[in-house]
Scaffold this motif. Structure first.
Motif, PDB file in Angstrom:
ATOM      1  N   ILE A 105      15.080  -6.924 -32.879  1.00 35.66           N
ATOM      2  CA  ILE A 105      15.825  -8.195 -33.358  1.00 35.66           C
ATOM      3  C   ILE A 105      15.038  -8.044 -34.871  1.00 35.66           C
ATOM      4  CG2 ILE A 105      16.624 -10.646 -33.294  1.00 35.66           C
ATOM      5  CD1 ILE A 105      16.040 -10.428 -30.544  1.00 35.66           C
ATOM      6  N   ASN A 106      16.480  -7.252 -35.370  1.00 35.61           N
ATOM      7  CA  ASN A 106      15.740  -7.844 -37.056  1.00 35.61           C
ATOM      8  C   ASN A 106      16.744  -8.240 -37.851  1.00 35.61           C
ATOM      9  OD1 ASN A 106      14.713  -4.751 -36.388  1.00 35.61           O
ATOM     10  ND2 ASN A 106      17.006  -3.934 -37.096  1.00 35.61           N
ATOM     11  N   ALA A 107      15.549  -9.045 -38.591  1.00 36.17           N
ATOM     12  CA  ALA A 107      15.674  -9.982 -39.839  1.00 36.17           C
ATOM     13  C   ALA A 107      16.818  -9.140 -40.396  1.00 36.17           C
ATOM     14  CB  ALA A 107      14.650 -10.194 -40.730  1.00 36.17           C
ATOM     15  N   VAL A 108      18.282  -9.895 -40.730  1.00 39.04           N
ATOM     16  CA  VAL A 108      19.024  -9.848 -41.155  1.00 39.04           C
ATOM     17  C   VAL A 108      19.182 -10.918 -42.724  1.00 39.04           C
ATOM     18  CG1 VAL A 108      21.248  -9.967 -42.254  1.00 39.04           C
ATOM     19  CG2 VAL A 108      20.838  -9.064 -39.667  1.00 39.04           C
ATOM     20  N   ILE A 109      18.273 -12.222 -42.395  1.00 33.90           N
ATOM     21  CA  ILE A 109      17.513 -12.829 -43.599  1.00 33.90           C
ATOM     22  C   ILE A 109      15.949 -13.028 -43.803  1.00 33.90           C
ATOM     23  CG2 ILE A 109      17.196 -15.277 -43.774  1.00 33.90           C
ATOM     24  CD1 ILE A 109      20.382 -15.418 -42.842  1.00 33.90           C
ATOM     25  N   GLU A 110      15.605 -12.387 -44.549  1.00 30.55           N
ATOM     26  CA  GLU A 110      14.519 -12.241 -44.524  1.00 30.55           C
ATOM     27  C   GLU A 110      12.843 -13.745 -44.702  1.00 30.55           C
ATOM     28  OE1 GLU A 110      11.951  -9.813 -48.802  1.00 30.55           O
ATOM     29  OE2 GLU A 110      13.812  -8.888 -47.871  1.00 30.55           O
ATOM     30  N   GLY A 111      12.319 -13.144 -44.670  1.00 29.51           N
ATOM     31  CA  GLY A 111      11.474 -14.960 -44.657  1.00 29.51           C
ATOM     32  C   GLY A 111      10.360 -14.667 -43.977  1.00 29.51           C
ATOM     33  N   GLU A 112       9.647 -15.839 -44.190  1.00 31.64           N
ATOM     34  CA  GLU A 112       8.783 -16.371 -43.255  1.00 31.64           C
ATOM     35  C   GLU A 112       8.817 -16.595 -41.957  1.00 31.64           C
ATOM     36  OE1 GLU A 112       4.406 -19.304 -43.756  1.00 31.64           O
ATOM     37  OE2 GLU A 112       5.258 -18.637 -45.757  1.00 31.64           O
ATOM     38  N   VAL A 113       8.231 -16.186 -40.739  1.00 33.20           N
ATOM     39  CA  VAL A 113       8.420 -16.599 -39.335  1.00 33.20           C
ATOM     40  C   VAL A 113       7.571 -18.256 -39.641  1.00 33.20           C
ATOM     41  CG1 VAL A 113       8.025 -17.227 -37.118  1.00 33.20           C
ATOM     42  CG2 VAL A 113       8.712 -15.191 -38.211  1.00 33.20           C
ATOM     43  N   VAL A 114       7.861 -19.318 -39.093  1.00 35.60           N
ATOM     44  CA  VAL A 114       7.802 -20.597 -39.105  1.00 35.60           C
ATOM     45  C   VAL A 114       7.199 -21.353 -37.731  1.00 35.60           C
ATOM     46  CG1 VAL A 114       8.527 -21.059 -41.541  1.00 35.60           C
ATOM     47  CG2 VAL A 114       9.931 -22.211 -39.480  1.00 35.60           C
ATOM     48  N   GLU A 115       7.478 -20.689 -36.846  1.00 33.77           N
ATOM     49  CA  GLU A 115       8.247 -20.930 -35.210  1.00 33.77           C
ATOM     50  C   GLU A 115       8.592 -19.815 -34.781  1.00 33.77           C
ATOM     51  OE1 GLU A 115       9.511 -25.343 -32.661  1.00 33.77           O
ATOM     52  OE2 GLU A 115       9.995 -25.052 -34.581  1.00 33.77           O
ATOM     53  N   ARG A 116       7.809 -19.666 -33.733  1.00 30.63           N
ATOM     54  CA  ARG A 116       9.018 -18.125 -32.840  1.00 30.63           C
ATOM     55  C   ARG A 116       9.402 -19.226 -31.272  1.00 30.63           C
ATOM     56  NH1 ARG A 116       3.806 -14.304 -31.060  1.00 30.63           N
ATOM     57  NH2 ARG A 116       2.635 -16.120 -30.071  1.00 30.63           N
ATOM     58  N   ARG A 151      20.051  -8.279 -17.816  1.00 31.80           N
ATOM     59  CA  ARG A 151      18.609  -9.170 -17.650  1.00 31.80           C
ATOM     60  C   ARG A 151      17.084  -8.806 -18.413  1.00 31.80           C
ATOM     61  NH1 ARG A 151      14.478 -10.584 -13.963  1.00 31.80           N
ATOM     62  NH2 ARG A 151      14.307 -13.142 -13.753  1.00 31.80           N
ATOM     63  N   LEU A 152      16.683  -9.859 -19.386  1.00 34.91           N
ATOM     64  CA  LEU A 152      15.533  -9.588 -20.806  1.00 34.91           C
ATOM     65  C   LEU A 152      14.226  -9.844 -19.767  1.00 34.91           C
ATOM     66  CD1 LEU A 152      17.735 -11.185 -23.443  1.00 34.91           C
ATOM     67  CD2 LEU A 152      16.576  -8.774 -23.389  1.00 34.91           C
ATOM     68  N   LEU A 153      13.198  -9.596 -19.737  1.00 32.23           N
ATOM     69  CA  LEU A 153      11.866  -9.214 -19.167  1.00 32.23           C
ATOM     70  C   LEU A 153      11.315  -9.476 -19.964  1.00 32.23           C
ATOM     71  CD1 LEU A 153      12.916  -5.724 -16.900  1.00 32.23           C
ATOM     72  CD2 LEU A 153      13.168  -8.181 -15.801  1.00 32.23           C
ATOM     73  N   HIS A 154      11.208  -8.939 -21.111  1.00 37.37           N
ATOM     74  CA  HIS A 154       9.415  -9.143 -22.359  1.00 37.37           C
ATOM     75  C   HIS A 154      10.528  -9.026 -23.030  1.00 37.37           C
ATOM     76  CE1 HIS A 154       7.755  -6.986 -18.976  1.00 37.37           C
ATOM     77  NE2 HIS A 154       7.984  -6.350 -19.176  1.00 37.37           N
ATOM     78  N   ALA A 155       9.455 -10.003 -24.485  1.00 32.16           N
ATOM     79  CA  ALA A 155       9.667 -10.772 -25.306  1.00 32.16           C
ATOM     80  C   ALA A 155       8.805 -10.947 -26.397  1.00 32.16           C
ATOM     81  CB  ALA A 155      10.268 -11.941 -24.841  1.00 32.16           C
ATOM     82  N   ARG A 156       8.488  -9.966 -26.944  1.00 31.50           N
ATOM     83  CA  ARG A 156       7.533  -9.593 -28.505  1.00 31.50           C
ATOM     84  C   ARG A 156       8.695 -11.043 -29.855  1.00 31.50           C
ATOM     85  NH1 ARG A 156       6.609  -4.893 -26.067  1.00 31.50           N
ATOM     86  NH2 ARG A 156       7.507  -4.121 -28.018  1.00 31.50           N
ATOM     87  N   ILE A 157       7.402 -11.707 -30.660  1.00 27.66           N
ATOM     88  CA  ILE A 157       8.259 -12.443 -31.266  1.00 27.66           C
ATOM     89  C   ILE A 157       6.726 -12.078 -31.569  1.00 27.66           C
ATOM     90  CG2 ILE A 157       9.244 -14.412 -31.985  1.00 27.66           C
ATOM     91  CD1 ILE A 157      10.041 -14.874 -29.328  1.00 27.66           C
ATOM     92  N   LYS A 158       7.529 -12.333 -33.686  1.00 25.98           N
ATOM     93  CA  LYS A 158       6.181 -12.061 -34.633  1.00 25.98           C
ATOM     94  C   LYS A 158       5.833 -13.840 -34.839  1.00 25.98           C
ATOM     95  CE  LYS A 158       6.352  -7.804 -36.176  1.00 25.98           C
ATOM     96  NZ  LYS A 158       5.911  -6.623 -35.830  1.00 25.98           N
ATOM     97  N   GLU A 159       3.907 -13.555 -35.161  1.00 25.52           N
ATOM     98  CA  GLU A 159       3.567 -15.072 -35.310  1.00 25.52           C
ATOM     99  C   GLU A 159       4.184 -15.428 -36.817  1.00 25.52           C
ATOM    100  OE1 GLU A 159      -0.770 -15.360 -34.859  1.00 25.52           O
ATOM    101  OE2 GLU A 159       0.190 -13.753 -32.671  1.00 25.52           O
TER     102      GLU A 159
END
Length: 160
Positions: A88-99, A57-65
């Motif tokens: 959670i690593n990026a296997v697909i490289e790129g820019e975060v457009v939405e979290r 059961r997941l309790l905390h999350a941080r996601i890049k902006e």
């Protein structure tokens, strides 16, 4: 894969030991992450059903902006449960457009709906063709996921 091995084939997903694997997604089996190519060229990513079971059961999350560029193999997000914490690593490289703000507020939504409301981030890929070569989809994903499930003796159960 027949029904004799406990697998169930639906039209667009495969199920084994209660673990669901949508057939239209791309997977990194080692990190248990999934990737969906969207019509606008972005890629949505998240944790697989198997991944959420292993995490607990997941309790905390941080996601890049949004606006942050993530190199291949670097973390897009980090998740934490009572028994596990990890990237959670990026296997697909790129820019975060939405979290996914819902995941930031209620991380265990990943446990309930890993392929729907529990998505983690959307990326604008820099070299999708290159990165897709490192992922599996369709029947190959089913075979690899079944091996992983058997190796780790995983049974997926979800609260609804």
């Amino acid at each position: 894969m027949g029904l004799s091995d406990g697998a169930v084939q639906h039209t667009n997903e495969w199920e084994y030991n209660g673990c669901v694997v949508p057939l239209d997604l791309y997977y990194d089996i080692e990190t248990q992450t999934w990737f969906k190519i969207n019509e606008d060229g972005t890629v949505t990513m998240g944790l697989t059903d198997v991944g959420q079971v292993r995490a607990g059961r997941l309790l905390h999350a941080r996601i890049k902006e949004p606006g942050k560029y993530i190199k291949k193999g670097k973390p897009v997000a980090s998740l934490e449960s009572g028994k596990w914490a990890g990237p959670i690593n990026a296997v697909i490289e790129g820019e975060v457009v939405e979290r996914n703000e819902k995941v930031l507020e209620q991380p265990d939504i990943i446990n309930y709906d890993p392929y729907g409301e529990g998505w983690v981030a959307k990326l604008k890929p820099s070299n999708l063709e290159r990165d897709l070569k490192d992922l599996v989809t369709g029947q190959k994903a089913v075979e690899e996921m079944k091996k992983y499930i058997d190796e780790w003796d995983i049974v997926c159960m979800r609260c609804t």
